[in-house]
Design an enzyme around this catalytic site. Structure first.
Site, PDB file in Angstrom:
ATOM      1  N   CYS A 193       0.823  -1.236   0.000  1.00 13.09           N
ATOM      2  CA  CYS A 193       0.000   0.000   0.000  1.00 13.09           C
ATOM      3  C   CYS A 193       0.849   1.275   0.000  1.00 13.09           C
ATOM      4  O   CYS A 193       0.329   2.330  -0.344  1.00 13.09           O
ATOM      5  CB  CYS A 193      -0.899   0.045   1.222  1.00 13.09           C
ATOM      6  SG  CYS A 193      -1.906  -1.396   1.490  1.00 13.09           S
TER       7      CYS A 193
HETATM    8  O1  KQY Z   1      -4.236   1.161   0.848  1.00 10.77           O
HETATM    9  C1  KQY Z   1      -4.466   1.203   2.004  1.00 10.77           C
HETATM   10  N1  KQY Z   1      -4.488   0.108   2.670  1.00 10.77           N
HETATM   11  C2  KQY Z   1      -4.747   2.518   2.618  1.00 10.77           C
HETATM   12  C3  KQY Z   1      -5.413   2.506   3.929  1.00 10.77           C
HETATM   13  C4  KQY Z   1      -5.685   3.905   4.397  1.00 10.77           C
HETATM   14  C5  KQY Z   1      -5.894   3.995   5.818  1.00 10.77           C
HETATM   15  C6  KQY Z   1      -6.011   5.397   6.305  1.00 10.77           C
HETATM   16  N2  KQY Z   1      -5.846   5.431   7.714  1.00 10.77           N
END
Ligand code: KQY
Length: 364
Positions: free
Chosen positions: A357
């Protein structure tokens, strides 16, 4: 940098390469948001730096940092990692750095999707998200790549995986969520994926990882390891809420065929035991508007599938769990030409995602 509105990547002969194809670099964003990263992000920045260094062994890493964090990022990161000042709302490069596409002569272009913090005012995770939403275009400018403008379609990079041979994989829970493109049917969403990623088959996994606040991005539950082969996050514990979610994906994959007509070979990747946030960690998080960001005991969406495929290595999370070693060995067996590097990732997980991510590859 040219902004392309009148055409699409597939009409122009561009396709999204798979992550296991060669990269010229990787984009990351330096974390600092105090309602995402506990205790002001000190530990998260150290963990991000370890990820950046592992990737930088075999590809050029660019880290975007805010004006406030620029000096700190420059001091923490080694000289061969490029640091550029760029504003953002948070640090999820996978989701709002450009998706890159490539043609047969090796020209690279970006795609600038719309971004609304994983669901906008319906069930998004923060407001505003305007700086994140501008990053794809700014990064294409920096990297001197022309960019396809598809800002009328909400999509995060973590919600798609491709095999590079015409197949895309998504989850129904995310792509059909009400906060993204509520006016579009499943068929219309598929048409956008076909036109922009240049794929002819879309695999719709039903679910993702339990309590994944992105409406269950595919990159936390399932990833291509080669054309026709995937790893699927798996638990043998039928009493765990994740079991039915992973089993639904397995059942779907066992009857699916990819763009080349191949059956999908599924490798099960064990999940760690449920990881929950502690009271002390919650105390270190600012509130988001007037709500606590997390509550003690809340289950975090921990999964070994959230790894990054670098040119010479697999950079994967570890959770100090008994399954860390088994997961590492499975990935090593699937990627014999790359060294698997496992990085303790609890401080990334607390933010709501993991190594995949926070990274975005730029193909060669
Ligand atoms: O891609 C992702 N897992 C982003 C998660 C965002 C979380 C924001 N607190």
């Amino acid at each position: 940098m040219k902004i392309i509105k009148a055409s699409t990547p597939s009409a122009d002969g561009f396709r999204m390469p798979a992550e296991y194809e060669p990269h010229q670099g990787c984009i990351m964003i330096f974390p600092e948001r105090a309602d995402s990263w506990q205790y002001g992000g000190y530990a998260a920045r150290k963990a991000f730096a370890k990820v950046a260094e592992a990737i930088a062994r075999s590809e050029k890493v660019t880290v975007c940092a805010s004006a406030a964090q620029y000096d700190n990022a420059r001091a923490l990161l080694p000289a061969h990692i490029r640091v550029v000042e760029m504003s953002s709302n948070d640090a999820w490069a996978r989701d709002y750095a450009p998706t890159f596409v490539k043609n047969d002569t090796g020209v690279i272009r970006g795609i600038d999707w719309g971004f609304n913090a994983w669901g906008g005012l319906h069930d998004g995770l923060y407001f505003p998200w305007d700086k994140d939403d501008r990053m794809a275009r700014k990064l294409c400018d920096l990297l001197e790549k022309d960019v396809y403008c598809k800002r009328d379609f909400i999509l995060e990079g973590g919600s798609i995986h491709v095999d590079g041979q015409g197949t895309c994989m998504v989850t129904e829970s995310c792509l059909l969520s009400k906060g993204r493109n509520p006016g579009l049917s499943r068929q219309e969403i598929e048409e956008v994926l076909r036109a922009y990623l240049n794929v002819s088959a879309v695999l719709w996994l039903p679910r993702g990882i339990y309590n994944d606040e992105t409406n269950e991005h595919v990159d936390n539950i399932c990833a291509f390891t080669a054309p026709g082969e995937v790893v699927l996050a798996w638990t043998e514990d039928e009493g765990d809420v994740q079991y039915a979610m992973s089993k639904a994906c397995l059942d779907y994959l066992e009857q699916a065929v990819d763009a080349k007509g191949r059956k999908i070979k599924v490798h099960k990747l064990p999940l760690p035991k449920p990881v929950t946030i502690t009271e002390e960690e919650c105390q270190g998080l600012d509130a988001c508007w007037d709500e606590p960001t997390r509550t003690a005991g809340e289950r975090l969406a921990a999964s070994y599938v959230n790894f990054y495929i670098a040119n010479d290595s697999i950079v994967m999370p570890g959770f100090r769990d008994p399954a860390d070693q088994a997961a590492k060995e499975i990935l090593q067996g699937l990627f014999p030409d790359r060294q698997v590097v496992q990085i303790y990732a609890r401080d990334i997980l607390i933010g709501g995602g993991n190594i995949h991510c926070i990274t975005q590859q730029i193909p060669v």
